[in-house]
Design an enzyme around this catalytic site. Structure first.
Site, PDB file in Angstrom:
ATOM      1  N   LYS A  36       0.814  -1.229   0.000  1.00  0.00           N
ATOM      2  CA  LYS A  36       0.000   0.000   0.000  1.00  0.00           C
ATOM      3  C   LYS A  36       0.845   1.276   0.000  1.00  0.00           C
ATOM      4  O   LYS A  36       0.403   2.315  -0.450  1.00  0.00           O
ATOM      5  CB  LYS A  36      -0.932   0.015   1.215  1.00  0.00           C
ATOM      6  CG  LYS A  36      -2.115  -0.915   1.078  1.00  0.00           C
ATOM      7  CD  LYS A  36      -3.072  -0.741   2.251  1.00  0.00           C
ATOM      8  CE  LYS A  36      -4.382  -1.431   1.976  1.00  0.00           C
ATOM      9  NZ  LYS A  36      -5.425  -1.090   2.932  1.00  0.00           N
TER      10      LYS A  36
ATOM     11  N   ASP B 116     -10.254   3.473   1.283  1.00  0.00           N
ATOM     12  CA  ASP B 116     -10.500   2.998   2.655  1.00  0.00           C
ATOM     13  C   ASP B 116     -11.237   4.065   3.471  1.00  0.00           C
ATOM     14  O   ASP B 116     -12.152   3.763   4.234  1.00  0.00           O
ATOM     15  CB  ASP B 116      -9.173   2.664   3.355  1.00  0.00           C
ATOM     16  CG  ASP B 116      -8.597   1.341   2.882  1.00  0.00           C
ATOM     17  OD1 ASP B 116      -9.371   0.460   2.471  1.00  0.00           O
ATOM     18  OD2 ASP B 116      -7.359   1.188   2.913  1.00  0.00           O
TER      19      ASP B 116
END
Ligand code: ATR
Length: 289
Positions: A68, A104
């Site tokens: 990420k 997210d």
């Protein structure tokens, strides 16, 4: 609508990911002849994978641990949110360019908007307690900053990590939001003013649980959100339910963050409903809702 497009989740390891089940459910539901698969990619393999992506073999996909943070330099463009959160979880191919995004924080907000009506009403007077200072907490702290929570308290086993995260998040320009770092044992003192508690740590998985959190010290109106979804009913949520606090489980955030990518790749905004939740609950070995 985009057909015959391939999307992916890359990570290492990635076989545990629920994302293929989730996206395949939507592909079938909307009769889209695309695909979504898990691809195990090590850090060394990332550059060649990106080349494939740029040449159109895929339309985009998700990124999970441990990539990420380390794919920034491989993307052609990144969103402002990604710069502020410091993590990418969604890749979208546009005009042979790879665009890095983060959904997210959107998933976190949309889930609470659905599950806990008015949770952010008068946010500028509200306090949030964030448990954990790892990768998952950054997008959630960012989301609460965007909704202008008055105080965000980061509590972590390793206080230094909470301090360093609070310093990084203060660089994001929402000056009116106060961010403070604490150790976990400060929970009981902070609890009486907390409107929202979010567990972003891995506690709750693998039979672990928080010790000595006095949930009784929280106001009766407090909301407890756990982002862990294996198990769905974490010890934290069970304890909170036992004293009749409002709880929100971790599956919803996963579903809402996924919907963002699905719409970008396949051109359909997918519905998040009980059929989907039950499909995933059965994949997790949990009872349907
Ligand atoms: P992620 O990217 O999923 O957030 P991470 O960066 O490894 O994963 O962070 C895991 C979080 O869970 C951290 O806040 C970690 O606390 P430390 O920074 O002190 O390691 C927390 N965590 C994991 N196991 C824990 C435990 N047994 N007790 C308390 N906190 C724990």
């Amino acid at each position: 609508m985009q057909n015959n497009h391939q999307a992916f989740v890359i990570g290492d390891p990635v076989s545990h990911s629920l994302s293929p089940k989730l996206h395949q459910f939507w592909l079938k539901k909307y009769n889209i002849s695309g695909s979504y698969k898990a691809v195990n990619i090590s850090a060394n393999e990332l550059p060649s994978f990106f080349q494939k992506l740029q040449t159109g073999e895929f339309i985009g996909g998700n990124v999970t641990i441990p990539h990420k943070e380390n794919i920034f330099s491989l993307c052609d463009e990144i969103s402002q949110e990604v710069k502020e959160i410091g993590a990418i979880n969604t890749l979208v191919l546009k005009d042979n360019k790879v665009f890095g995004a983060n959904s997210d924080w959107i998933g976190f907000l949309e889930n609470l908007d659905r599950e806990a009506l008015n949770w952010d009403k008068n946010a500028e007077q509200k306090h949030a307690i964030i448990l954990g200072a790892g990768g998952a907490s950054r997008a959630i702290i960012y989301a609460l900053m965007r909704r202008k929570f008055s105080h965000i308290h980061i509590l972590n086993r390793t206080k230094d990590r909470a301090i360093s995260l609070s310093k990084q998040m203060k660089l994001v320009s929402y000056e009116e939001v106060k961010i403070r770092a604490h150790s976990l044992d400060e929970f009981n003192n902070l609890a009486p003013k907390a409107d929202l508690v979010v567990n972003t740590s891995s506690i709750g998985m693998n039979d672990t649980k928080f010790e000595n959190l006095a949930l009784d010290n929280l106001p009766k109106s407090a909301i407890i959100n756990d982002i862990v979804y294996t198990p769905l009913n974490t010890p934290l949520l069970i304890d909170a339910k036992n004293i009749r606090l409002k709880t929100v489980d971790g599956l919803g955030m996963l579903l809402f963050q996924a919907a963002f990518g699905f719409e970008k790749w396949f051109g359909v905004k997918p519905e998040i409903d009980n059929d989907l939740r039950n499909h995933l609950l059965s994949a997790l070995g949990e009872k349907p809702c």
